[in-house]
Each structure stands twice: as structure tokens, then as C-alpha cells.
Design an enzyme around this catalytic site. Structure first.
Site, PDB file in Angstrom:
ATOM      1  N   LYS A  82      44.936  29.171  53.914  1.00 60.75           N
ATOM      2  CA  LYS A  82      44.255  29.678  52.869  1.00 60.75           C
ATOM      3  C   LYS A  82      42.593  30.190  53.226  1.00 60.75           C
ATOM      4  O   LYS A  82      42.037  30.025  52.603  1.00 60.75           O
ATOM      5  CB  LYS A  82      44.228  28.692  51.831  1.00 60.75           C
ATOM      6  CG  LYS A  82      45.290  28.254  51.232  1.00 60.75           C
ATOM      7  CD  LYS A  82      45.457  27.041  50.291  1.00 60.75           C
ATOM      8  CE  LYS A  82      46.830  26.455  50.171  1.00 60.75           C
ATOM      9  NZ  LYS A  82      46.740  25.039  49.725  1.00 60.75           N
ATOM     10  N   HIS A  90      45.735  53.409  33.411  1.00 62.91           N
ATOM     11  CA  HIS A  90      45.231  52.097  32.988  1.00 62.91           C
ATOM     12  C   HIS A  90      44.842  52.141  31.563  1.00 62.91           C
ATOM     13  O   HIS A  90      45.323  51.222  30.933  1.00 62.91           O
ATOM     14  CB  HIS A  90      43.953  51.766  33.904  1.00 62.91           C
ATOM     15  CG  HIS A  90      44.413  50.899  34.904  1.00 62.91           C
ATOM     16  ND1 HIS A  90      44.344  49.420  34.992  1.00 62.91           N
ATOM     17  CD2 HIS A  90      45.066  51.123  36.245  1.00 62.91           C
ATOM     18  CE1 HIS A  90      44.836  48.964  36.283  1.00 62.91           C
ATOM     19  NE2 HIS A  90      45.140  50.234  36.891  1.00 62.91           N
ATOM     20  N   ASP A 121      52.177  27.896  45.912  1.00 66.60           N
ATOM     21  CA  ASP A 121      50.720  27.871  46.063  1.00 66.60           C
ATOM     22  C   ASP A 121      50.002  29.078  46.078  1.00 66.60           C
ATOM     23  O   ASP A 121      49.808  29.794  46.977  1.00 66.60           O
ATOM     24  CB  ASP A 121      50.400  27.212  47.270  1.00 66.60           C
ATOM     25  CG  ASP A 121      49.287  26.546  47.474  1.00 66.60           C
ATOM     26  OD1 ASP A 121      48.382  26.876  46.715  1.00 66.60           O
ATOM     27  OD2 ASP A 121      49.172  25.498  47.932  1.00 66.60           O
ATOM     28  N   GLU A 136      47.293  41.400  34.242  1.00 68.66           N
ATOM     29  CA  GLU A 136      46.849  43.050  34.468  1.00 68.66           C
ATOM     30  C   GLU A 136      48.228  43.609  34.165  1.00 68.66           C
ATOM     31  O   GLU A 136      48.966  44.001  34.895  1.00 68.66           O
ATOM     32  CB  GLU A 136      46.370  43.096  35.767  1.00 68.66           C
ATOM     33  CG  GLU A 136      46.099  44.621  36.299  1.00 68.66           C
ATOM     34  CD  GLU A 136      45.711  44.908  37.672  1.00 68.66           C
ATOM     35  OE1 GLU A 136      45.169  46.066  37.902  1.00 68.66           O
ATOM     36  OE2 GLU A 136      45.531  43.822  38.440  1.00 68.66           O
TER      37      GLU A 136
END
Length: 348
Positions: free
Chosen positions: A165, A337, A241, A34
Site C-alpha cells: 500500500k 462530464h 482491500d 463518479e
């Protein structure tokens, strides 16, 4: 034949000006597809260099957790065992210290559901994120508890009360990872000149979008626009991670108008699970990045990981404030963008 490997596009952004628990100026690496993220964070970084104290970072707490599951015959048995375990904390702590050079037990919490006993062990783990260190400690602690309480049975080394997580409330309440606050005080003229907005408009949008909007969406201890974008980009660039952005992106953006139009803006990230040693950190590109970030210093255990967490929180603030400011102006977000992505595509 080995498959072709295409690295994630990475750019160093900044520098950011920092004060508080980390001082000075520091460029930061962001690995992302991005590409508008780079100039967006760059705008926040530029703003930080125009403010006397830059972005002030405070590391509030640090810990890693593992929750072990025991099975009792009855809730009464589970409750009795929970009280007994809490009363022998010093013996539990001594067991951890004897097994590890860096892990230290600092807290124990219990929850009982029916005949199930969940014991959440919290440890400091030096410069490691601490997943494996906490699991190894929990194995030793489970053996000890089962020896003390033969009426209990083994359930699981991890009972999900950790919680790893997953978007849960317990991490924000009891802590998991590094808890960091990044804050900045932006004078009125810089809000106007650099962010093309006003403090009042940014505060109103933060309340209406991040606080109210997140609430009606059912967000869990989270009220922000896009912490996950900056976290993933930073995690990928530094060998973290990446799955830990699930709980890492649970955080709260807060803003106030101060004085005659100055903007106070902060990002609180209570669950930053990052480390500077451990799995992946010995890869040549990761080692070079951590060296450039100043996270390879020979200092007290945990200092390098705290510096890394502080840099991440400051980076999140840069991107969060830049995006919110853009959204106070109708059409600016999409226009930016399209312009940036077309420019990037044309340069390929």
C-alpha cells in the site's frame, strides 16, 4: 440504533469481449460515485465487442510478499547471514509448505542497509490476495532464521521492503500481486467511428501526457491517465482491500500505430493485489458478484483470482483508452462530464 447504510452506486458494464488467458464475454461491476465512469468504460467495452479478438489478457506472474527485518551487529554480519539464508532456500520453502495448504515460497531477496538486514519473502497464495498468509509464513521463517543465526535480533515482521500500500519501485521490479497485461488491436475505421480520433493522435497523446507528463511529475514506475478510477470501482464491487489501489494503479499505458492507421493499445498492471477468498469475500453481495464473474469455479488453486485480475486489467484498458481518445478532442472531456452528471442528477 444502527446507522443508515447507503451502498456505493454500482452498475454492471459491458459485456467485454476477451481472449488470451480469459475468453468469452463478461459484464463487470463498477461501484463508484463518479457516474461518467460507467459510460466511459462502456465505450471501451463496446469497442472490444467489435474487434475480432476483443481484449487479449495475459497473466504474467503472481506472488505475494512480506519483508522481514533483522538487526545484526555489523554490515559484515548481515551480509554473511544473507548468503547463508539464500543457501538454505529449500529448508525455508519446506517450512512454509508444512504450515500452509496453499502458501508456497518461490523467491527470497535481501537488502542490507548498515547493520540492517531486510529479507523479502515471495509466495504464491492460491486464490487469496495473500496478505495474512504471507505474514504467517514470514513469522515461521523469522523463527527459523533467528534459530539459525543467534547473532541476529528481531527487527520487525514487516520492514516495508514488501511493499504494501505504498508507491514504490520494488513491486514493479520484483513483483507483488498479479502482473497482468491487457491489449487490443483496433482497426482504423473503428478508431475513427467509435473513438472519434485517430491512432496517431492517441499515440502522440499517450507519449506526451502519460509518458512525458508523468515523468516530469515524478511518477514512480507509472505512466497512465486514470487506472485508479477503474481499480477502486472494481475493488469496491468485489470486496477487495481498496487501499491496494495505491500500488495497483502503478502501471504503464503503451500505444503504437500499426498498418495503415490501426491502433495497438495496451495497459500493463504489475501490482494487482486481488483475491476471491479471504476477508470480505464471504459477504453475501460479494459472493454473488464473484459468482456472476465466474470466479467461484471449482478449479486449480489460483485460477479464480487470476480470472478476476484479468477482468480488472481489461476493464482498466476500456476506461483508459476511452479517456485518452476523448482528450484528443478539445472540449470533449468536460462536455461529456457535464452532460452525463446532469443527466444522472435529473434522474434522481
Amino acid at each position: 440504533m444502527a446507522a443508515d447504510v447507503t451502498p456505493v452506486p454500482t452498475r454492471w458494464v459491458g459485456p467485454l469481449r476477451l481472449s488470451g488467458d480469459v475468453t468469452g464475454e463478461q459484464k463487470v461491476p463498477l461501484a463508484t460515485y463518479e457516474t461518467p465512469l460507467w459510460p466511459s468504460v462502456g465505450r471501451g467495452a463496446r469497442l472490444s465487442r467489435l474487434v475480432d479478438d476483443g481484449i487479449r489478457v495475459t497473466v504474467v506472474d503472481e506472488r505475494m510478499t512480506r519483508s522481514s527485518l533483522f538487526i545484526a551487529q555489523t554490515a559484515a554480519d548481515a551480509a554473511a547471514a544473507a548468503r547463508a539464508i539464500a543457501a538454505r532456500f529449500d529448508e525455508l520453502a519446506a517450512t512454509v509448505s508444512a504450515r500452509s495448504r496453499h502458501a508456497r515460497l518461490i523467491d527470497v531477496h535481501t537488502e542490507i542497509v548498515g547493520n540492517l538486514l531486510f529479507v523479502r519473502f515471495a509466495l504464491t497464495t492460491g486464490d487469496a490476495s495473500g496478505h495474512n498468509m504471507a505474514t504467517l509464513a514470514a513469522e515461521a521463517l523469522m523463527e527459523l532464521v533467528l534459530a539459525w543465526h543467534p547473532e541476529l535480533d528481531y527487527g520487525s515482521i514487516s520492514g516495508n521492503y514488501c511493499s504494501d500500500k505504498k508507491a514504490t519501485a520494488v513491486n514493479g521490479i520484483l513483483g507483488r500481486g498479479r502482473n497482468v497485461v491487457a491489449e487490443i488491436l483496433v482497426p482504423e475505421h473503428l478508431v475513427h467511428d467509435q473513438l472519434r480520433s485517430t491512432a496517431a493522435r492517441i499515440v502522440d497523446l499517450n507519449v506526451r501526457k502519460n509518458l512525458v507528463g508523468s515523468t516530469i511529475a515524478g511518477a514512480l514506475r507509472s505512466a497512465n491517465a486514470h487506472y485508479a478510477n477503474m481499480l477502486l470501482a472494481f475493488y469496491l464491487a468485489t470486496g477487495q482491500d481498496a487501499a491496494n489501489i495505491v500500488e495497483g494503479s502503478q502501471g504503464i499505458s503503451y500505444a503504437e500505430v500499426r498498418g495503415d492507421g490501426d491502433l495497438y493499445f495496451s495497459c500493463t498492471l504489475p501490482n494487482l493485489i486481488v483475491g476471491t477468498v479471504g476477508n470480505g469475500k464471504d459477504l453475501p453481495f460479494v459472493d454473488a458478484v464473484l459468482e456472476q464473474l465466474g470466479c467461484r469455479a471449482e478449479t486449480e488453486p489460483g485460477a479464480n483470482a487470476r480470472r478476476l485480475a484479468a477482468l480488472i486489467a481489461a476493464t482498466v484498458l476500456c476506461g483508459e483508452l476511452s479517456l485518452l481518445a476523448a482528450q484528443t478532442n478539445q472540449g470533449e472531456l468536460m462536455t461529456s462530464h457535464l452532460l452525463l452528471e446532469r443527466r444522472t442528477a435529473a434522474g434522481r
